[in-house]
Design a protein around this motif. Structure first.
Motif, PDB file in Angstrom:
ATOM      1  N   MET A 144     -11.342   5.873  -1.816  1.00  0.00           N
ATOM      2  CA  MET A 144     -12.740   5.449  -1.656  1.00  0.00           C
ATOM      3  C   MET A 144     -13.403   5.139  -2.990  1.00  0.00           C
ATOM      4  O   MET A 144     -14.244   4.251  -3.074  1.00  0.00           O
ATOM      5  N   ASN A 145     -13.032   5.869  -4.040  1.00  0.00           N
ATOM      6  CA  ASN A 145     -13.656   5.632  -5.338  1.00  0.00           C
ATOM      7  C   ASN A 145     -13.279   4.281  -5.930  1.00  0.00           C
ATOM      8  O   ASN A 145     -13.941   3.772  -6.820  1.00  0.00           O
ATOM      9  N   ARG A 155     -13.352   1.649  -4.179  1.00  0.00           N
ATOM     10  CA  ARG A 155     -14.082   0.599  -3.433  1.00  0.00           C
ATOM     11  C   ARG A 155     -15.495   0.434  -3.945  1.00  0.00           C
ATOM     12  O   ARG A 155     -16.116   1.339  -4.393  1.00  0.00           O
ATOM     13  N   GLN A 180      -4.066   3.273   5.943  1.00  0.00           N
ATOM     14  CA  GLN A 180      -3.704   2.586   4.691  1.00  0.00           C
ATOM     15  C   GLN A 180      -2.333   1.917   4.824  1.00  0.00           C
ATOM     16  O   GLN A 180      -2.013   0.986   4.084  1.00  0.00           O
ATOM     17  N   VAL A 239      -8.753  11.365   0.110  1.00  0.00           N
ATOM     18  CA  VAL A 239      -9.557  10.215   0.556  1.00  0.00           C
ATOM     19  C   VAL A 239     -10.315   9.622  -0.628  1.00  0.00           C
ATOM     20  O   VAL A 239     -10.401   8.405  -0.791  1.00  0.00           O
ATOM     21  N   ASP A 240     -10.830  10.486  -1.504  1.00  0.00           N
ATOM     22  CA  ASP A 240     -11.604   9.997  -2.649  1.00  0.00           C
ATOM     23  C   ASP A 240     -10.780   9.114  -3.591  1.00  0.00           C
ATOM     24  O   ASP A 240     -11.329   8.216  -4.229  1.00  0.00           O
ATOM     25  N   ASN A 295       0.854  -1.198   0.000  1.00  0.00           N
ATOM     26  CA  ASN A 295       0.000   0.000   0.000  1.00  0.00           C
ATOM     27  C   ASN A 295       0.886   1.243   0.000  1.00  0.00           C
ATOM     28  O   ASN A 295       1.989   1.222   0.561  1.00  0.00           O
ATOM     29  N   PHE A 338      -7.397   8.234   8.357  1.00  0.00           N
ATOM     30  CA  PHE A 338      -7.575   7.433   7.150  1.00  0.00           C
ATOM     31  C   PHE A 338      -6.251   7.090   6.449  1.00  0.00           C
ATOM     32  O   PHE A 338      -6.011   5.943   6.093  1.00  0.00           O
TER      33      PHE A 338
END
Lengths: 110, 387
Positions: free
Chosen positions: A107-108, A110, A80, A103-104, A53, A76
């Protein structure tokens, strides 16, 4: 002096710590000693990788990283990279990054 | 009102005309968080529809894990434990990777402890070990430890308090200790060893701990606050640290209080300890210990209450929660809510729902809500009714 760059990875000691103001930002506090050692500049994107990661942070040279190499805020982005065996401290590989992550970005996927 | 932003449970917060007075930046953030909206598969629905969908999911779950619970009142936590028992589910909170082990040491009476009010009135040496209250508990030092003029410590930090910090890096609190007290930078086990050596009159790797010992001997009440840094620094073996506290108590009174966790983590630990003999991470089907991190790998349903594991736990947990039926019950719009099948918004504890919480030192605090809204207990009771 070592000059790390896109094609040269280095190892760094990373501490995860509470940081109320920065917990939602991908900001990495870097000790002055470490920044000098690797010729890292304030504001430079810094990619930290561990266990497949990686997160790209904005490097901020800070006295609050003195004693270690890098301090990242709990939250967040730290999640990771950390795991239950290395929740507060770990060794990671670092290199110069491109753009600071949001963050996006994660998150995008997922 | 009582702020439920952290385990200090500050009782002097005033909200007037939309303005928040006396709260720290952490408290303000907690009280001003963007509210969650009820949803099913990310589509907005009425709260009744969300409750109905959550009831169906929980009822049909074969392998349920309940997680979070540290920001909700004890009365709601009790109902969640009841639900876990009724469903033979796993139940866990953040304490299994936070400071639960320290609370367990206290509940099992392995270390002497005290209340924060006693610390405020009597404590001289205030040692933060692996903890940076400046960030994790912003009003801890001004309300309970270093700054107050209270009881036997009327001259406050200028003369009546001695601040010491042990940490692996220079924190804001460490910087303060460097000025008028003592900052020891190093590995926790080395520092413990240095304390033992100093008590034998020898110099260890950190000879500066001798100055802290000398100050402790001047007073009849001193305190060590243990944070997450210490918890992880000890690598799961607390025996040497417990031994150190025992030894320190031969030269002066030294109490231990965990520092830095969610508002009602200790409440959950106490309820679970009473019910099961475990403070967290319990499987009602086997009667054995299992953490959320392990249980979620085998679960088909997760009920996440008052927590945001996608934000605070390793990414495999987020990936797994996105795969299974995840129901989120939370006041604010969290990252976990973004991947949940069903989201049920509740009110912030202390604002729109009352009940009791247990402060980090074990003191039970009655919340003082000033408006009525959906409570966590109501949501959990509605789930209990359908299973």
């Amino acid at each position: 002096m070592l000059n790390f760059g896109k094609f040269l990875k280095m190892e760094a000691r990373v501490v995860v710590a509470r940081d109320v103001l920065n917990e939602e930002k991908a900001v990495a506090l870097v000790s002055k000693d470490f920044a000098e050692r690797v010729s890292l500049k304030n504001g430079q994107p810094l990619k930290i990788s561990r266990n497949k990661n990686s997160v790209t942070f904005r490097a901020v040279i800070s006295e609050f990283a003195e004693g270690t190499d890098i301090v990242i805020p709990a939250g967040f982005y730290a999640s990771q990279l950390a795991d239950f065996n290395a929740f507060k401290q770990f060794t990671a590989s670092i290199e110069v990054g491109d753009e600071v992550d949001t963050v996006d970005d994660f998150m995008n996927d997922r | 009102m009582i702020c439920t932003g952290c385990s200090c449970l500050c009782d002097d917060i005033v909200i007037r005309d939309g303005k928040i007075f006396h709260a720290c930046r952490k408290g303000v953030k907690h009280l001003r968080a963007e509210k969650a909206t009820p949803s099913i598969n990310s589509k907005p629905v009425s709260i009744e529809e969300a409750l109905k969908a959550a009831g169906k999911i929980v009822k049909n779950a074969n392998n349920l894990v309940i997680f979070g619970l540290d920001t909700i009142p004890c009365e709601a936590q009790e109902k969640a434990i009841e639900l876990a028992e009724a469903k033979n589910a796993v139940i866990d909170d953040c304490s299994s990777f936070c400071l639960g082990d320290f609370v367990e040491l206290i509940l099992k009476k392995k270390v002497p402890t005290a209340t924060l009010d006693e610390v405020r009135d009597k404590a001289y040496v205030i040692l933060y070990w692996g903890s940076n209250p400046h960030q994790s508990l912003p009003r801890h030092m001004s309300r309970f430890t270093y700054y107050p003029r209270s009881g036997k410590r009327q001259r406050g930090y200028e003369e009546d308090r001695y601040l010491a910090v042990v940490d692996v890096r220079m924190s804001e609190t460490a910087k303060l200790a460097k000025k008028g007290g003592r900052f020891v930078m190093g590995n926790d086990l080395d520092v413990i060893d240095s304390f033992f050596k100093a008590m034998e009159g020898k110099a260890g790797k950190h000879p500066e701990v001798a100055a802290i010992l000398k100050e402790m001997q001047k007073a009849d009440f001193n305190v060590i606050f243990g944070g997450l840094g210490l918890r992880y620094g000890l690598k799961g073996d607390y025996s040497r640290f417990v031994e150190l506290i025992e030894k320190l108590n031969e030269i002066s009174r030294v109490v231990f209080i965990p520092a830095g966790f969610h508002a009602n983590m200790r409440g959950f630990n106490e309820l679970m300890f009473k019910k099961t003999g475990f403070i967290n991470a319990y499987d009602f089907s086997s009667g054995e210990r299992i953490t959320f991190g392990e249980a979620v790998k085998h679960a088909d349903t997760a009920l996440v209450i008052g927590s945001d594991p996608v934000k605070s736990l390793p990414p495999y947990i987020a990936a797994r929660l996105a795969e299974i039926n995840t129901v989120v019950v939370n006041p604010s719009q969290s990252l976990t809510a973004r991947i949940a099948k069903v989201v049920i918004p509740t009110s912030i504890s202390g604002v729109g729902q009352g009940g009791t919480m247990v402060r980090s030192d074990g003191l039970t605090v009655e919340l003082e809500p000033f408006e009525e809204s959906v409570s966590d207990a109501e949501v959990i009771i509605s789930l209990l009714e359908v299973v």
